[in-house]
Design a protein around this motif. Structure first.
Motif, PDB file in Angstrom:
ATOM      1  N   ILE A 176      45.565  -2.562  71.977  1.00  0.00           N
ATOM      2  CA  ILE A 176      45.626  -3.477  73.115  1.00  0.00           C
ATOM      3  C   ILE A 176      46.778  -3.131  74.049  1.00  0.00           C
ATOM      4  CG2 ILE A 176      44.395  -5.396  72.009  1.00  0.00           C
ATOM      5  CD1 ILE A 176      47.096  -6.648  71.335  1.00  0.00           C
ATOM      6  N   ASP A 177      47.357  -1.945  73.891  1.00  0.00           N
ATOM      7  CA  ASP A 177      48.392  -1.504  74.820  1.00  0.00           C
ATOM      8  C   ASP A 177      47.719  -0.877  76.045  1.00  0.00           C
ATOM      9  OD1 ASP A 177      47.466   0.714  73.352  1.00  0.00           O
ATOM     10  OD2 ASP A 177      49.391   1.740  73.472  1.00  0.00           O
ATOM     11  N   ALA A 178      48.502  -0.592  77.055  1.00  0.00           N
ATOM     12  CA  ALA A 178      47.954  -0.087  78.322  1.00  0.00           C
ATOM     13  C   ALA A 178      47.115   1.178  78.123  1.00  0.00           C
ATOM     14  CB  ALA A 178      49.084   0.171  79.317  1.00  0.00           C
ATOM     15  N   GLN A 179      47.605   2.085  77.294  1.00  0.00           N
ATOM     16  CA  GLN A 179      46.887   3.338  77.079  1.00  0.00           C
ATOM     17  C   GLN A 179      45.550   3.101  76.381  1.00  0.00           C
ATOM     18  OE1 GLN A 179      50.077   2.702  76.291  1.00  0.00           O
ATOM     19  NE2 GLN A 179      51.268   4.109  77.528  1.00  0.00           N
ATOM     20  N   SER A 180      45.506   2.122  75.488  1.00  0.00           N
ATOM     21  CA  SER A 180      44.252   1.790  74.817  1.00  0.00           C
ATOM     22  C   SER A 180      43.263   1.133  75.773  1.00  0.00           C
ATOM     23  CB  SER A 180      44.525   0.876  73.621  1.00  0.00           C
ATOM     24  OG  SER A 180      45.317   1.552  72.660  1.00  0.00           O
ATOM     25  N   VAL A 181      43.777   0.396  76.747  1.00  0.00           N
ATOM     26  CA  VAL A 181      42.904  -0.186  77.768  1.00  0.00           C
ATOM     27  C   VAL A 181      42.264   0.933  78.583  1.00  0.00           C
ATOM     28  CG1 VAL A 181      42.818  -1.639  79.829  1.00  0.00           C
ATOM     29  CG2 VAL A 181      44.192  -2.350  77.857  1.00  0.00           C
ATOM     30  N   VAL A 182      43.053   1.960  78.892  1.00  0.00           N
ATOM     31  CA  VAL A 182      42.499   3.128  79.592  1.00  0.00           C
ATOM     32  C   VAL A 182      41.355   3.712  78.775  1.00  0.00           C
ATOM     33  CG1 VAL A 182      42.977   5.511  80.320  1.00  0.00           C
ATOM     34  CG2 VAL A 182      44.612   3.689  80.847  1.00  0.00           C
ATOM     35  N   LEU A 183      41.565   3.865  77.469  1.00  0.00           N
ATOM     36  CA  LEU A 183      40.505   4.395  76.608  1.00  0.00           C
ATOM     37  C   LEU A 183      39.293   3.472  76.605  1.00  0.00           C
ATOM     38  CD1 LEU A 183      39.531   6.572  74.638  1.00  0.00           C
ATOM     39  CD2 LEU A 183      40.552   5.192  72.795  1.00  0.00           C
ATOM     40  N   GLY A 184      39.517   2.161  76.608  1.00  0.00           N
ATOM     41  CA  GLY A 184      38.401   1.213  76.655  1.00  0.00           C
ATOM     42  C   GLY A 184      37.556   1.388  77.906  1.00  0.00           C
ATOM     43  N   VAL A 185      38.209   1.544  79.038  1.00  0.00           N
ATOM     44  CA  VAL A 185      37.478   1.750  80.295  1.00  0.00           C
ATOM     45  C   VAL A 185      36.743   3.085  80.265  1.00  0.00           C
ATOM     46  CG1 VAL A 185      37.728   2.090  82.789  1.00  0.00           C
ATOM     47  CG2 VAL A 185      39.028   0.281  81.639  1.00  0.00           C
ATOM     48  N   LEU A 186      37.423   4.137  79.794  1.00  0.00           N
ATOM     49  CA  LEU A 186      36.761   5.441  79.701  1.00  0.00           C
ATOM     50  C   LEU A 186      35.549   5.388  78.775  1.00  0.00           C
ATOM     51  CD1 LEU A 186      39.864   7.832  79.486  1.00  0.00           C
ATOM     52  CD2 LEU A 186      38.345   7.460  81.459  1.00  0.00           C
ATOM     53  N   THR A 187      35.666   4.639  77.678  1.00  0.00           N
ATOM     54  CA  THR A 187      34.548   4.495  76.744  1.00  0.00           C
ATOM     55  C   THR A 187      33.339   3.870  77.421  1.00  0.00           C
ATOM     56  OG1 THR A 187      36.055   4.310  74.857  1.00  0.00           O
ATOM     57  CG2 THR A 187      33.814   3.436  74.557  1.00  0.00           C
ATOM     58  N   GLU A 188      33.580   2.815  78.181  1.00  0.00           N
ATOM     59  CA  GLU A 188      32.473   2.150  78.887  1.00  0.00           C
ATOM     60  C   GLU A 188      31.881   3.060  79.962  1.00  0.00           C
ATOM     61  OE1 GLU A 188      31.040  -0.614  77.827  1.00  0.00           O
ATOM     62  OE2 GLU A 188      32.532  -0.620  76.234  1.00  0.00           O
ATOM     63  N   LEU A 189      32.728   3.804  80.662  1.00  0.00           N
ATOM     64  CA  LEU A 189      32.223   4.744  81.674  1.00  0.00           C
ATOM     65  C   LEU A 189      31.391   5.849  81.024  1.00  0.00           C
ATOM     66  CD1 LEU A 189      35.345   5.020  83.997  1.00  0.00           C
ATOM     67  CD2 LEU A 189      33.157   3.923  84.543  1.00  0.00           C
ATOM     68  N   ALA A 190      31.803   6.298  79.830  1.00  0.00           N
ATOM     69  CA  ALA A 190      31.026   7.321  79.117  1.00  0.00           C
ATOM     70  C   ALA A 190      29.680   6.754  78.686  1.00  0.00           C
ATOM     71  CB  ALA A 190      31.811   7.829  77.908  1.00  0.00           C
ATOM     72  N   LYS A 191      29.655   5.487  78.251  1.00  0.00           N
ATOM     73  CA  LYS A 191      28.383   4.854  77.876  1.00  0.00           C
ATOM     74  C   LYS A 191      27.429   4.795  79.054  1.00  0.00           C
ATOM     75  CE  LYS A 191      30.160   1.753  74.277  1.00  0.00           C
ATOM     76  NZ  LYS A 191      30.430   0.325  73.970  1.00  0.00           N
ATOM     77  N   GLN A 192      27.979   4.629  80.255  1.00  0.00           N
ATOM     78  CA  GLN A 192      27.161   4.573  81.467  1.00  0.00           C
ATOM     79  C   GLN A 192      26.773   5.964  81.954  1.00  0.00           C
ATOM     80  OE1 GLN A 192      29.454   2.435  84.411  1.00  0.00           O
ATOM     81  NE2 GLN A 192      29.241   0.487  83.354  1.00  0.00           N
ATOM     82  N   GLY A 193      27.335   7.003  81.339  1.00  0.00           N
ATOM     83  CA  GLY A 193      27.055   8.370  81.756  1.00  0.00           C
ATOM     84  C   GLY A 193      27.821   8.791  82.999  1.00  0.00           C
ATOM     85  N   LYS A 194      28.853   8.040  83.357  1.00  0.00           N
ATOM     86  CA  LYS A 194      29.617   8.344  84.567  1.00  0.00           C
ATOM     87  C   LYS A 194      30.712   9.372  84.335  1.00  0.00           C
ATOM     88  CE  LYS A 194      28.610   4.048  86.926  1.00  0.00           C
ATOM     89  NZ  LYS A 194      29.141   2.863  87.599  1.00  0.00           N
ATOM     90  N   ILE A 195      31.118   9.551  83.076  1.00  0.00           N
ATOM     91  CA  ILE A 195      32.076  10.601  82.727  1.00  0.00           C
ATOM     92  C   ILE A 195      31.610  11.266  81.446  1.00  0.00           C
ATOM     93  CG2 ILE A 195      34.048   9.424  83.812  1.00  0.00           C
ATOM     94  CD1 ILE A 195      35.021   8.783  80.913  1.00  0.00           C
ATOM     95  N   ASP A 196      32.114  12.449  81.199  1.00  0.00           N
ATOM     96  CA  ASP A 196      31.785  13.177  79.980  1.00  0.00           C
ATOM     97  C   ASP A 196      32.535  12.566  78.797  1.00  0.00           C
ATOM     98  OD1 ASP A 196      32.344  15.629  78.008  1.00  0.00           O
ATOM     99  OD2 ASP A 196      30.509  16.015  79.153  1.00  0.00           O
TER     100      ASP A 196
END
Length: 103
Positions: free
Chosen positions: A55-75
């Motif tokens: 739940i730290d800032a860096q983990s929030v970044v990973l959370g957003v990246l995870t959701e973007l990857a699920k959407q196929g917007k990033i590798d």
């Protein structure tokens, strides 16, 4: 209403239980992820505890990246890159946070 038309993804973060931000999830359009400590204690610095519970800032970044990857917007390789770059598997790598915190 504020999020109407927003694409997301939406990541909610709490030092407490994920159930608190999850109460609004049904009114948030798009992909939702909540991060929280779920009421478990952790005897270390505030920063290490936040890293441990992701739940730290860096983990929030990973959370957003995870959701973007699920959407196929990033590798998906961006997820491992973030984990390695921010040392997310190492609680000792976290910023110690405020001494004593606000408890």
């Amino acid at each position: 209403q504020k999020l109407q038309g927003a694409e997301g993804p939406f990541v909610a973060v709490s030092d407490w239980m994920r159930a608190v931000p999850d109460q609004i999830s049904r009114w948030v359009p798009g992909q939702w992820q909540s991060l929280g400590a779920d009421g478990f204690g952790f005897a270390d610095t505030r920063g290490a505890a936040r890293r441990f519970f992701h739940i730290d800032a860096q983990s929030v970044v990973l959370g957003v990246l995870t959701e973007l990857a699920k959407q196929g917007k990033i590798d998906r390789s961006a997820l491992k890159e973030a984990i390695d770059r921010y040392q997310l598997l190492d609680v000792a790598a976290a910023h110690p946070g405020a001494a004593g915190g606000d408890a």
